[in-house]
Design an enzyme around this catalytic site. Sequence first.
Site, PDB file in Angstrom:
ATOM      1  N   THR A  27       0.858  -1.184   0.000  1.00 28.58           N
ATOM      2  CA  THR A  27       0.000   0.000   0.000  1.00 28.58           C
ATOM      3  C   THR A  27       0.896   1.237   0.000  1.00 28.58           C
ATOM      4  O   THR A  27       2.106   1.141   0.222  1.00 28.58           O
ATOM      5  CB  THR A  27      -0.899   0.047   1.252  1.00 28.58           C
ATOM      6  OG1 THR A  27      -0.066   0.156   2.411  1.00 28.58           O
ATOM      7  CG2 THR A  27      -1.752  -1.205   1.375  1.00 28.58           C
ATOM      8  N   VAL A  58       3.647  -1.090   4.248  1.00 30.60           N
ATOM      9  CA  VAL A  58       2.900   0.091   4.705  1.00 30.60           C
ATOM     10  C   VAL A  58       3.860   1.272   4.829  1.00 30.60           C
ATOM     11  O   VAL A  58       4.923   1.154   5.447  1.00 30.60           O
ATOM     12  CB  VAL A  58       2.236  -0.186   6.075  1.00 30.60           C
ATOM     13  CG1 VAL A  58       1.478   1.046   6.563  1.00 30.60           C
ATOM     14  CG2 VAL A  58       1.304  -1.383   5.998  1.00 30.60           C
ATOM     15  N   VAL A  85       7.987  -1.650   6.614  1.00 33.15           N
ATOM     16  CA  VAL A  85       7.662  -0.228   6.555  1.00 33.15           C
ATOM     17  C   VAL A  85       8.348   0.387   5.334  1.00 33.15           C
ATOM     18  O   VAL A  85       9.555   0.225   5.132  1.00 33.15           O
ATOM     19  CB  VAL A  85       8.113   0.485   7.844  1.00 33.15           C
ATOM     20  CG1 VAL A  85       7.705   1.949   7.796  1.00 33.15           C
ATOM     21  CG2 VAL A  85       7.506  -0.205   9.059  1.00 33.15           C
ATOM     22  N   LYS A  86       7.552   1.074   4.534  1.00 36.94           N
ATOM     23  CA  LYS A  86       8.093   1.736   3.341  1.00 36.94           C
ATOM     24  C   LYS A  86       8.603   3.118   3.739  1.00 36.94           C
ATOM     25  O   LYS A  86       7.833   3.950   4.222  1.00 36.94           O
ATOM     26  CB  LYS A  86       7.001   1.859   2.278  1.00 36.94           C
ATOM     27  CG  LYS A  86       6.500   0.506   1.773  1.00 36.94           C
ATOM     28  CD  LYS A  86       5.301   0.659   0.869  1.00 36.94           C
ATOM     29  CE  LYS A  86       5.661   1.158  -0.511  1.00 36.94           C
ATOM     30  NZ  LYS A  86       4.462   1.244  -1.380  1.00 36.94           N
ATOM     31  N   ILE A  87       9.882   3.321   3.527  1.00 34.49           N
ATOM     32  CA  ILE A  87      10.501   4.595   3.869  1.00 34.49           C
ATOM     33  C   ILE A  87      10.955   5.280   2.574  1.00 34.49           C
ATOM     34  O   ILE A  87      11.734   4.690   1.806  1.00 34.49           O
ATOM     35  CB  ILE A  87      11.739   4.380   4.780  1.00 34.49           C
ATOM     36  CG1 ILE A  87      11.381   3.584   6.036  1.00 34.49           C
ATOM     37  CG2 ILE A  87      12.392   5.713   5.123  1.00 34.49           C
ATOM     38  CD1 ILE A  87      10.593   4.329   7.084  1.00 34.49           C
TER      39      ILE A  87
END
Length: 225
Positions: A27, A58, A85-87
């Site tokens: 997402t 996310v 976690v998308k950074i």
Amino acid sequence: MKLCIDHADISKIRHIYEFYPADGVSTNPSILAKTGRPPYEVLKEIRAFIGTDAELFVQAVSGKAETMAEEAHRIVRELGDTTLVKIPCTPEGFKAMKQLKKEGIRFIGTAIYTAMQGYLAAKCGAEYVAPYINRIDNMGFDGIQVAKDIHDAIKGSGLDSGLLAASFKNSQQVLELTKYGVKAVTAAPDIIEVLVKNAAIDAAIDQFTADFYELAGEGRTMADC
Ligand code: G3P
């Protein structure tokens, strides 16, 4: 190669999981915004459906390293440790990645438009790096080539990372990277469906069915003839 679904609508995710070999869900804030629902409500629904083993991606939305790290901890606390976690690959993002690496939080580098962004995220410890193929193409550059360059730089440097290639407009873009042996792609449900949408396939199946009915009777199958 892993095949992830770049979407947050649970009915579409269920449909793709039913018919295709899906491996997880990704997402981003824009995808979540399209649901119009509270983000954790949507994400928990997706997590419950895909199970605890599948990877869920996310994104952190704040621009500063410290707050991105806080977001990352909350995301994993709410959604489990198979959540990555998308950074975003900005200087603040790289700073957050270095901290998260030390803290044992799994993350990926996202919003990648250049090969160096991807390489640096991998060097910071990102499990995946996500080049935006179609968006790069739309800027007048070659998204596939950027993705291949990142893949080669990671492999050439012996880094423990791989691509989660994102932003696809057509099946040819997906095929190009599948052939190249990338770690994963993530695509919207309509792109996944178009991977095997072909009038010739439908015509061949229809002909086989018609021929068999001719032989064994209308509506018969190999299970009941
Ligand atoms: O998360 C990145 C990816 O979803 C972007 O895709 O189709 O909005 O360019 P798109």
